[in-house]
Design a protein around this motif. Structure first.
Motif, mmCIF file in Angstrom:
data_model
loop_
_atom_site.group_PDB
_atom_site.id
_atom_site.type_symbol
_atom_site.label_atom_id
_atom_site.label_comp_id
_atom_site.label_asym_id
_atom_site.label_seq_id
_atom_site.Cartn_x
_atom_site.Cartn_y
_atom_site.Cartn_z
ATOM 1 N N GLU A 116 0.730 -1.496 -0.263
ATOM 2 C CA GLU A 116 -0.063 -0.182 -0.123
ATOM 3 C C GLU A 116 0.857 1.155 0.275
ATOM 4 O OE1 GLU A 116 -4.248 1.304 2.203
ATOM 5 O OE2 GLU A 116 -2.460 0.339 3.106
ATOM 6 N N GLU A 120 0.348 3.811 -2.980
ATOM 7 C CA GLU A 120 1.016 5.333 -2.814
ATOM 8 C C GLU A 120 1.837 6.033 -2.886
ATOM 9 O OE1 GLU A 120 0.262 5.278 1.699
ATOM 10 O OE2 GLU A 120 -1.872 4.766 1.158
ATOM 11 N N LYS A 149 -8.314 -5.687 -2.064
ATOM 12 C CA LYS A 149 -8.482 -4.286 -1.530
ATOM 13 C C LYS A 149 -7.639 -3.080 -1.916
ATOM 14 C CE LYS A 149 -11.903 -6.160 2.444
ATOM 15 N NZ LYS A 149 -11.820 -6.053 2.973
ATOM 16 N N ILE A 150 -6.164 -3.727 -1.720
ATOM 17 C CA ILE A 150 -5.166 -1.945 -1.958
ATOM 18 C C ILE A 150 -5.300 -1.604 -3.354
ATOM 19 C CG2 ILE A 150 -2.846 -1.667 -2.043
ATOM 20 C CD1 ILE A 150 -3.070 -3.268 0.708
ATOM 21 N N ASP A 152 -7.486 -3.278 -6.072
ATOM 22 C CA ASP A 152 -8.527 -2.326 -6.205
ATOM 23 C C ASP A 152 -8.921 -0.972 -6.268
ATOM 24 O OD1 ASP A 152 -9.377 -4.726 -6.590
ATOM 25 O OD2 ASP A 152 -11.073 -5.144 -5.699
ATOM 26 N N ARG A 153 -8.100 -0.525 -4.636
ATOM 27 C CA ARG A 153 -8.365 0.798 -4.747
ATOM 28 C C ARG A 153 -7.225 1.629 -5.830
ATOM 29 N NH1 ARG A 153 -5.859 4.788 -1.226
ATOM 30 N NH2 ARG A 153 -4.313 2.717 0.083
ATOM 31 N N PHE A 154 -6.320 1.379 -5.964
ATOM 32 C CA PHE A 154 -5.490 1.883 -7.357
ATOM 33 C C PHE A 154 -5.749 1.505 -8.521
ATOM 34 C CE2 PHE A 154 -3.543 3.128 -2.770
ATOM 35 C CZ PHE A 154 -2.534 3.660 -3.224
ATOM 36 N N GLU A 155 -6.422 0.496 -9.042
ATOM 37 C CA GLU A 155 -7.094 -0.147 -10.228
ATOM 38 C C GLU A 155 -5.300 -0.656 -11.017
ATOM 39 O OE1 GLU A 155 -8.880 3.185 -12.316
ATOM 40 O OE2 GLU A 155 -10.570 2.918 -11.313
#
Length: 376
Positions: A116, A120, A149-150, A152-155
């Motif tokens: 993550e 980021e 989940k991580i 998916d958040r950043f595609e």
């Protein structure tokens, strides 16, 4: 000298010869045929994948996954640091550049927190990777719930390296290898089941897998003559070896039970202060493809290498845990996130013989040798 005990030798189940004989009887001595078709279907059903493609190796499967996902020169790919080199080399095959992500102690797999952090930072710099390659190490699933989940958040799509994890389970999710956009497995001679050499690529995306199938057969176009519009490869699994795979797949659950039983005996007999076994993470079931432990020299008064050499003297194969990629000369200069955990595991970690054909007397031989090495 006593007969050599290997780390993880092939173990035939009995029916392999029937499928191979069928290939001979029908003259399907080719890189395609009924055994290949059946092996793909049976494997997909076992792991819960929508589509499967039988290939010459797990490395070939990863190479094709990267290609059909459009990854190439100038792209970045995040990948587990603590792994075998074949998890990283295909990234270079396609001209992309790896970034190495350290592991966590709970499973020895990719650390979601570090992943993550890396994503980021990459998002801020507009340098997100084209994929994250998650390795499931030594028969244990990585923390796919957190990692998915991580990502998916950043595609960012996930490719799963499940080469060492066939038969592993997750508590509340599909099997490792089937969660990401593409996943692959290995049937090398030392794996929990083997075709002597081979691999499988799986995906829910039929278009991606169909493209991989085309590339794996020299990228021939669907015309009567040989027509080629893109570079292809000779990556298909032979019909004979697929027959071996079908017989092996029939006994996979027995192989998992046996290896877990061997681990349980090691854990019981070597319950010694200063020895810690690779944990089984709360999110899944470990196959114990290999039994791995760490040695605390300060407590035991002996080193990992002293134990390994004692095993070698007794004609027993034992091996250090994978040397992380950031310590390999080949990848020493690439970007890494963390690295201290994988470095420590390499310096203190040891893999013991774990083959499903390992007899009780051979297990005793390994245990006694380790104990003697500690007390010397």
């Amino acid at each position: 000298m006593s007969e050599r005990i290997y780390l993880s030798p092939p173990h035939m189940g009995g029916r392999e010869k029937d499928f191979v004989q069928e290939a001979f009887d029908t003259n399907w001595i080719a890189p395609l045929g009924p055994n290949v078709d059946a092996f793909e279907l049976e494997f997909a059903e076992y792991v819960g994948a929508d589509h499967a493609l039988a290939l010459s190796s797990g490395t070939a499967a990863m190479h094709l996954a990267l290609l059909v996902m459009g990854i190439g020169p100038g792209d970045r790919v995040f990948v587990s640091d603590l792994t075998f080199v074949a998890s990283v080399n295909p990234i270079r095959y396609v001209g992309a550049e790896p970034t190495l992500i350290d592991c966590e102690r709970e499973s020895w797999n990719m650390d979601p927190a570090l992943l993550e952090e890396a994503l980021e930072a990459a998002a801020k710099n507009n340098t997100l990777p084209k994929a994250v390659v998650v390795v499931h190490l030594y028969g244990q699933s990585a923390n796919l719930e957190a990692i998915t989940k991580i990502c998916d958040r950043f595609e960012v799509p996930i490719i799963e390296d499940a080469a060492e994890a066939l038969g592993a389970k997750q508590v509340s999710r599909p099997d490792p290898g089937t969660v990401g956009r593409m996943g692959f497995f290995s049937f090398n001679g030392n794996k929990i089941i083997t075709t002597s050499g081979g691999g499988m690529l799986v995906s829910a995306d039929k278009n991606l897998l169909d493209h991989a199938r085309k590339l794996a057969t020299q990228a021939r176009e669907p015309v009567p003559h040989y027509e080629h519009e893109e570079i292809g490869f000779n990556y298909r699994l032979s019909n004979i070896l697929a027959g071996v795979g079908r017989g092996q797949l029939e006994v996979i659950e027995d192989r998992v039970r046996t290896r877990r039983s061997i681990f349980e005996r090691y854990e019981k007999e070597l319950k010694i202060e200063g020895i810690e076994f690779q944990p089984e993470a709360i999110w899944g079931k470990h196959t114990r493809w290999l039994t791995c432990l760490t040695v605390d020299e300060n407590i035991l008064g002996t080193t990992r290498d002293a134990i390994r050499l004692a095993c070698e003297t007794a004609n027993i194969e034992a091996r250090p845990v994978w040397k992380p990629m950031h310590l390999q000369p080949l990848y020493r200069e690439v970007e890494k996130i963390g690295g201290s955990v994988s470095k420590e595991l390499f310096e203190t970690g040891l893999c013991l013989p774990s083959g499903s054909s390992l007899s009780e007397s051979e297990q005793s031989r390994v245990i006694d040798t380790v104990k003697r090495a500690i007390t010397l």
